[in-house]
Design an enzyme around this catalytic site. Sequence first.
Site, PDB file in Angstrom:
ATOM      1  N   LYS A  76      -4.083   0.162  -6.011  1.00  0.00           N
ATOM      2  CA  LYS A  76      -3.529  -0.435  -7.237  1.00  0.00           C
ATOM      3  C   LYS A  76      -4.423  -0.014  -8.391  1.00  0.00           C
ATOM      4  O   LYS A  76      -5.635   0.111  -8.210  1.00  0.00           O
ATOM      5  CB  LYS A  76      -3.526  -1.960  -7.141  1.00  0.00           C
ATOM      6  CG  LYS A  76      -2.548  -2.494  -6.110  1.00  0.00           C
ATOM      7  CD  LYS A  76      -2.519  -4.002  -6.129  1.00  0.00           C
ATOM      8  CE  LYS A  76      -1.533  -4.522  -5.078  1.00  0.00           C
ATOM      9  NZ  LYS A  76      -1.550  -5.968  -4.985  1.00  0.00           N
ATOM     10  N   HIS A  91      -6.821  -3.692 -12.434  1.00  0.00           N
ATOM     11  CA  HIS A  91      -6.164  -4.728 -13.230  1.00  0.00           C
ATOM     12  C   HIS A  91      -7.147  -5.334 -14.222  1.00  0.00           C
ATOM     13  O   HIS A  91      -8.322  -5.516 -13.914  1.00  0.00           O
ATOM     14  CB  HIS A  91      -5.628  -5.806 -12.283  1.00  0.00           C
ATOM     15  CG  HIS A  91      -4.636  -6.714 -12.918  1.00  0.00           C
ATOM     16  ND1 HIS A  91      -5.003  -7.742 -13.741  1.00  0.00           N
ATOM     17  CD2 HIS A  91      -3.281  -6.722 -12.875  1.00  0.00           C
ATOM     18  CE1 HIS A  91      -3.913  -8.362 -14.166  1.00  0.00           C
ATOM     19  NE2 HIS A  91      -2.859  -7.762 -13.659  1.00  0.00           N
ATOM     20  N   HIS A 147      -9.625  -8.060 -13.298  1.00  0.00           N
ATOM     21  CA  HIS A 147     -10.886  -7.824 -12.581  1.00  0.00           C
ATOM     22  C   HIS A 147     -12.050  -7.573 -13.537  1.00  0.00           C
ATOM     23  O   HIS A 147     -13.187  -7.416 -13.107  1.00  0.00           O
ATOM     24  CB  HIS A 147     -10.744  -6.628 -11.632  1.00  0.00           C
ATOM     25  CG  HIS A 147      -9.932  -6.946 -10.414  1.00  0.00           C
ATOM     26  ND1 HIS A 147     -10.419  -7.700  -9.375  1.00  0.00           N
ATOM     27  CD2 HIS A 147      -8.657  -6.635 -10.088  1.00  0.00           C
ATOM     28  CE1 HIS A 147      -9.476  -7.833  -8.450  1.00  0.00           C
ATOM     29  NE2 HIS A 147      -8.401  -7.195  -8.866  1.00  0.00           N
TER      30      HIS A 147
END
Length: 579
Positions: free
Chosen positions: A139, A142, A145
């Site tokens: 992924k 984001h 994070h």
Amino acid sequence: MACFFRRRIAAKLGRTLQQSEEALIPALSAAPVFKKQQTADFKLSLSTLRVSGILPSSGDIQLQTEDLATRLKQDSVVEDISAGRGVINFRVNRTLLAQKILEPFENGEDDKFGLNSELFNNLKRGTTLVEYSSPNIAKKFHAGHLRSTIIGNFIANLKQTLGNNVIRMNYLGDWGMQFGLLGAGFSQFGSQEKLKQNPLQHLFEVYVQVNKEAEHNENMRLAARDFFRQLEQHESQAVSLWQQFREITVDEYQHVYKRLGIHFDIYSGESFHQDQAQEVVHQLQSRGLLKTSEKGTGVVDLSPTGDMSSICTVLRSDGTTLYITRDIAAAIDRREKHRFDEMIYVTDKSQANHFHQLFQILLALGHSWADRCQHVPFGLVQGMKTRSGEVVFLEDVLDEARARMLHNMSQSKTTKEMDNPEDTAEKVGISALIVQDFKGPLQSDYKFDWDRMLQAQGDTGVFLQYTHARLCSLMRRNEGIEAVAFNPSLLLEQTSVSILQHLLRYDEVLYQSAQDLQPKHLVNFLLKLCHLIASAHRELPVRGSPQDVAQARLRLFSGACSVLANGMRILGITPVHKM
């Protein structure tokens, strides 16, 4: 240095009260500085002396304060002693204050300033393992994070500065059912060609597509379960694809970490501990801690009375392990490999219960070192958007911070000519992100605000960087003045004294940060220092002053600049020299 004065005052108190210096040092603190107002340098709290049993806890505290103040005599170091409300104020010789505070900068020990303080004597040194960032593989990084990443980096920097051996660990979410979905989805929707061009974007698209498909397609769900089973049984084709996803992701993440100025010693992950998790299950069984619930899952009873009112599930009904089982295995493995003295997990506050259960189970398994494990929780960031709308990815935030900062710099009349304005805008933009995040208590949620964050005049990362760059410019313009002998008696104006008094507090601020692992103490200290420097810039000109005065002032600005840069680096900010 603060420790020189603290020791002298503690020795004076020790002789009067017939106590050791060490017992009295915790009751002494550097007094906060108020602009334009003369204040004491140190305060002694009588209530601390009463709590520690040095003074009787009964009787009128004010009478005790006044009585002790009259028994203490001034000397060549301590010029004035007066009683306040429950505190005794100490004012030290001003020339000696300037001499001792600025001494380390003369000896080339700029980065050691404040670190040899007696306050740190009772801090536990040793090996600290910090687990932070920990995004999920396959992924894109984001924005959610960001907090774990910068908070963990601050804690690691702080511990390292204070003399700990620090291991920085990134524990990747690289196992579990989502990889079954991704693996099954890739065989249907994936393309190795697209994976080469834009790896994480393509994996993200495949993941979205396969999730949609699995919502109404039972075959897809079965294929996902089958792929994950192949992974768990180490079948080579599934493992090879998973390995490719993992390597691609770590490679991509390292670009983002490099931009943030962050590195890790170890990239670990759940996948490393899947076999050890089964061993944990056997240990729980052999100690009689593993119970079976009505649903057929494996649970550990954590209730104080043993009535199953508080349980933690460690095994699914089909015998597969869960996230917490792998976390127990990971903790035991880290302790065996790294022999850490403390381990700190940095995740959002929603995981507080998970870590509470983790530490309880480790203790129940006989691992007493679990008492030295700690979870540092943090709140959520609200309203993080870029101009293009909702933000999902951290790189978009970093790009926008850089672009906005570049725009602001191009509009400013004070912006200097630079070799690489993009790089400066990047560093200043990131410092703005960090300071906005660190100003309040970590557990609080906060509202993300681009405009306020990037202001040059407010209490922002931009203000820190601007102050540092301005001091560097002052030093460049006045090279050569340093050659004159330093005369500390030329720094007696209140503006100079305020900076010196504020620098007395640096070791206390680091100590406080080490106690609760909150960056706000250091952020607020540095912002206050910048405000004091701004006043001194106006009131203490270097150019045009007699050479000895100019040299003394330059030494003061140089010392303040070093402390500002040291503090910024602990926060995870790279100081810029021009902007």
